[in-house]
Design a protein around this motif. Structure first.
Motif, PDB file in Angstrom:
ATOM      1  N   LEU A  45      58.468  47.359  68.225  1.00 22.04           N
ATOM      2  CA  LEU A  45      59.111  46.683  66.844  1.00 22.04           C
ATOM      3  C   LEU A  45      58.215  46.595  65.639  1.00 22.04           C
ATOM      4  N   ARG A  46      56.800  46.436  66.017  1.00 19.74           N
ATOM      5  CA  ARG A  46      56.180  46.685  64.584  1.00 19.74           C
ATOM      6  C   ARG A  46      56.404  47.990  63.871  1.00 19.74           C
ATOM      7  N   ALA A  47      56.481  49.151  64.663  1.00 21.82           N
ATOM      8  CA  ALA A  47      56.557  50.231  64.316  1.00 21.82           C
ATOM      9  C   ALA A  47      57.900  50.591  63.460  1.00 21.82           C
ATOM     10  N   LEU A  48      59.030  50.052  64.316  1.00 21.55           N
ATOM     11  CA  LEU A  48      60.213  49.937  63.349  1.00 21.55           C
ATOM     12  C   LEU A  48      60.278  49.208  62.335  1.00 21.55           C
ATOM     13  N   LYS A  49      59.549  48.370  62.284  1.00 24.74           N
ATOM     14  CA  LYS A  49      59.516  47.482  60.936  1.00 24.74           C
ATOM     15  C   LYS A  49      58.959  48.195  59.913  1.00 24.74           C
ATOM     16  N   ARG A  50      57.569  48.940  60.199  1.00 26.86           N
ATOM     17  CA  ARG A  50      57.102  49.674  59.194  1.00 26.86           C
ATOM     18  C   ARG A  50      57.925  50.905  58.837  1.00 26.86           C
ATOM     19  N   ALA A  51      58.681  51.288  59.579  1.00 31.30           N
ATOM     20  CA  ALA A  51      59.509  52.388  59.355  1.00 31.30           C
ATOM     21  C   ALA A  51      60.638  52.222  58.599  1.00 31.30           C
ATOM     22  N   GLY A  52      60.877  50.769  58.427  1.00 28.19           N
ATOM     23  CA  GLY A  52      62.122  50.165  57.813  1.00 28.19           C
ATOM     24  C   GLY A  52      63.670  50.231  58.536  1.00 28.19           C
ATOM     25  N   LEU A  53      63.521  50.229  59.826  1.00 27.80           N
ATOM     26  CA  LEU A  53      64.750  50.481  60.519  1.00 27.80           C
ATOM     27  C   LEU A  53      65.089  49.013  60.800  1.00 27.80           C
ATOM     28  N   ILE A  54      64.035  48.063  60.962  1.00 25.45           N
ATOM     29  CA  ILE A  54      64.574  46.501  61.251  1.00 25.45           C
ATOM     30  C   ILE A  54      63.921  45.777  60.098  1.00 25.45           C
ATOM     31  N   LYS A  55      64.539  44.415  60.099  1.00 26.43           N
ATOM     32  CA  LYS A  55      63.916  43.490  59.262  1.00 26.43           C
ATOM     33  C   LYS A  55      63.387  42.263  60.242  1.00 26.43           C
ATOM     34  N   GLY A  56      62.543  41.634  59.839  1.00 24.66           N
ATOM     35  CA  GLY A  56      61.900  40.552  60.862  1.00 24.66           C
ATOM     36  C   GLY A  56      61.703  39.152  59.792  1.00 24.66           C
ATOM     37  N   ARG A  57      62.067  38.021  60.475  1.00 26.96           N
ATOM     38  CA  ARG A  57      61.801  36.944  59.835  1.00 26.96           C
ATOM     39  C   ARG A  57      61.222  35.706  61.159  1.00 26.96           C
ATOM     40  N   THR A  58      60.207  35.035  60.358  1.00 28.18           N
ATOM     41  CA  THR A  58      60.001  33.998  61.413  1.00 28.18           C
ATOM     42  C   THR A  58      60.652  32.900  61.299  1.00 28.18           C
ATOM     43  N   VAL A  59      60.934  32.359  62.615  1.00 20.80           N
ATOM     44  CA  VAL A  59      61.498  31.282  62.880  1.00 20.80           C
ATOM     45  C   VAL A  59      60.533  30.215  63.612  1.00 20.80           C
ATOM     46  N   VAL A  60      60.469  29.081  62.714  1.00 16.40           N
ATOM     47  CA  VAL A  60      59.702  28.049  63.288  1.00 16.40           C
ATOM     48  C   VAL A  60      60.414  27.188  64.053  1.00 16.40           C
ATOM     49  N   GLN A  61      59.777  26.921  65.133  1.00 20.83           N
ATOM     50  CA  GLN A  61      60.385  26.038  66.361  1.00 20.83           C
ATOM     51  C   GLN A  61      59.438  24.867  66.688  1.00 20.83           C
ATOM     52  N   ALA A  62      59.982  23.763  67.008  1.00 18.29           N
ATOM     53  CA  ALA A  62      59.489  22.673  67.371  1.00 18.29           C
ATOM     54  C   ALA A  62      59.499  22.548  68.849  1.00 18.29           C
ATOM     55  N   GLY A  63      58.067  22.366  69.486  1.00 19.19           N
ATOM     56  CA  GLY A  63      58.052  22.218  70.838  1.00 19.19           C
ATOM     57  C   GLY A  63      58.042  23.573  71.364  1.00 19.19           C
ATOM     58  N   ARG A  64      58.013  24.481  70.737  1.00 17.77           N
ATOM     59  CA  ARG A  64      57.929  25.749  71.338  1.00 17.77           C
ATOM     60  C   ARG A  64      57.341  26.839  70.424  1.00 17.77           C
ATOM     61  N   PRO A  65      56.754  27.976  70.715  1.00 21.27           N
ATOM     62  CA  PRO A  65      55.936  28.756  69.919  1.00 21.27           C
ATOM     63  C   PRO A  65      56.974  29.495  68.849  1.00 21.27           C
ATOM     64  N   ASN A  66      56.496  29.645  67.692  1.00 21.67           N
ATOM     65  CA  ASN A  66      57.376  30.425  66.980  1.00 21.67           C
ATOM     66  C   ASN A  66      57.686  31.700  67.278  1.00 21.67           C
ATOM     67  N   LYS A  67      58.916  32.093  66.552  1.00 23.73           N
ATOM     68  CA  LYS A  67      59.085  33.617  67.022  1.00 23.73           C
ATOM     69  C   LYS A  67      59.584  34.251  66.036  1.00 23.73           C
ATOM     70  N   ARG A  68      59.478  35.623  66.249  1.00 25.54           N
ATOM     71  CA  ARG A  68      59.978  36.402  65.049  1.00 25.54           C
ATOM     72  C   ARG A  68      61.128  37.272  65.409  1.00 25.54           C
ATOM     73  N   VAL A  69      62.415  36.770  64.668  1.00 27.59           N
ATOM     74  CA  VAL A  69      63.674  37.372  64.942  1.00 27.59           C
ATOM     75  C   VAL A  69      63.739  38.614  64.128  1.00 27.59           C
ATOM     76  N   PHE A  70      64.120  39.804  65.078  1.00 23.37           N
ATOM     77  CA  PHE A  70      64.540  40.935  64.191  1.00 23.37           C
ATOM     78  C   PHE A  70      65.994  41.221  64.169  1.00 23.37           C
ATOM     79  N   SER A  71      66.181  41.993  62.901  1.00 24.81           N
ATOM     80  CA  SER A  71      67.661  42.492  62.856  1.00 24.81           C
ATOM     81  C   SER A  71      67.315  43.813  62.303  1.00 24.81           C
ATOM     82  N   LEU A  72      68.717  44.494  62.376  1.00 27.41           N
ATOM     83  CA  LEU A  72      68.755  45.856  61.996  1.00 27.41           C
ATOM     84  C   LEU A  72      68.813  45.856  60.476  1.00 27.41           C
ATOM     85  N   SER A  73      68.385  46.807  60.035  1.00 27.71           N
ATOM     86  CA  SER A  73      68.486  47.057  58.380  1.00 27.71           C
ATOM     87  C   SER A  73      69.717  48.212  58.364  1.00 27.71           C
ATOM     88  N   ARG A  74      69.939  48.463  57.108  1.00 22.95           N
ATOM     89  CA  ARG A  74      71.049  49.145  56.845  1.00 22.95           C
ATOM     90  C   ARG A  74      70.725  50.683  57.545  1.00 22.95           C
TER      91      ARG A  74
END
Lengths: 203, 203
Positions: free
Chosen positions: A48-77
């Motif tokens: 996932l990190r490699a794909l992000k470095r390559a610009g194939l996916i975008k990641g954003r951090t979702v802050v959650q209460a009562g659970r660890p935060n997570k990074r949600v990834f989605s496809l770039s164009r």
DNA sequence: GAACTCATGTAAGGGGTTACATGATTAA
DNA sequence: TTAATCATGTAACCCCTTACATGAGTTC
């Protein structure tokens, strides 16, 4: 590039359905995609990190209460373009390690009672697997009437194929069980191919 | 140990049928065992040397006129014991990379005409593969009446299973071809899952 | 003369498996 | 309180893939 592409495209493929975290990607691999879509689970986060470095996916951090935060990834164009290009490339033949096939092939070397135990166990596993797939199918069926019908239709089509594969495994295990008692009792004679060359084709 | 054992046991398994050279082992992997018994072909010679070092196989050089000499390997008693022990261990579920399954799953992302070409090509490949298997079966059939009947019976049993697997692939490709025209024409609408979360289960 | 079969290899680099690490929350 | 779920990682070693190398004989 064949193997390498497999994990990348698996991840891009899952993300094409909807954005998700590495944990969710992993979960889908574990729950439903295995064993017929094997993936190196510990490589998911690094990839996932490699794909992000390559610009194939975008990641954003979702802050959650009562659970660890997570990074949600989605496809770039660009990622979607890569995925589509891969989809348009010729379909490779499946490659697999099929231990059941392998072990039936050589089953004459094994004590029939031990063989029976193993095959029964394999039958149980495959039936369990088939049951899971049928449950998933039942759960997905209603989505055919929702939006994203096309997407679901193809997913159900591949699921159907997977179910046929599973049914083939179950049938194979049963067929082997049927054969075992017939060969039992004759097999206690001295092992035949001891050193000497067997004359038949080994395909 | 799972993967590592696979190649070792594949080689020991072939040698259990009759002694053969590395070249013959390789040939069997290429001709008949692939794609459902994948093996790292370049590792065959190194692995044979390793097996010999470990005392699991014995090798002798056969001098040939008009051809390169070859080293024919056969199982040692220890090797046969190792093989039997592995055979007695529980049967693992198959693990595979099934590109067809993967690509059908995501086929809504692909231009239907390109999909059609790829699926037709896959159908041709699987039919060819099935044809090969049926030929092998026909050739092996007579060996049931020779000596080594038990051995052949199990080999034919696993071959039958392999044929069912191949038939499942052929049927899957045909089913996909049947579905494609139905979905054609509707698929030209704008891609549905662009960024937004799809509400359905992704199994 | 080109292509295929027999026969055995090497080397580099990338990919995958196994095992380990952390830590909070919730259900049984 | 034990287990499971959510959530994300690291590191080493082994295995495997890709590409290359050689060379004689046979078939088309």
């Amino acid at each position: 590039m064949a193997r390498k592409a497999a994990l990348k495209m698996s991840i891009l493929g899952l993300l094409s359905i909807r954005p998700m975290s590495g944990y969710e990607v992993r979960k889908h691999f574990l729950r439903a995609l295995s064993p017929f879509w094997a993936a190196p689970l510990t490589q998911i986060y690094p990839t996932l990190r490699a794909l992000k470095r390559a610009g194939l996916i975008k990641g954003r951090t979702v802050v959650q209460a009562g659970r660890p935060n997570k990074r949600v990834f989605s496809l770039s164009r660009q990622g979607r373009r890569e995925l589509t290009r891969w989809l348009a490339s010729p379909i490779a033949m499946p490659s697999m390690h099929h231990e059941f096939l392998h072990k039936v092939f050589l089953m004459n070397l094994l004590d029939p009672e031990k063989a029976l135990v193993n095959v029964k166990d394999y039958l149980r596993c495959t039936e369990h697997w088939l049951g899971n797939l049928l449950t998933i199918q039942r759960k997905m069926q209603p989505a055919l009437k929702g939006p994203f019908r096309e997407t679901v239709e193809y997913q159900l089509l591949s699921l159907e194929h997977l179910i046929h594969i599973a049914q083939t495994e179950v049938a194979g295990a049963k067929a082997t069980l049927d054969h075992l008692p017939r060969l039992h009792g004759q097999a206690t004679k001295a092992p035949p191919s001891r050193g000497a060359a067997a004359p038949f084709l080994t395909w």
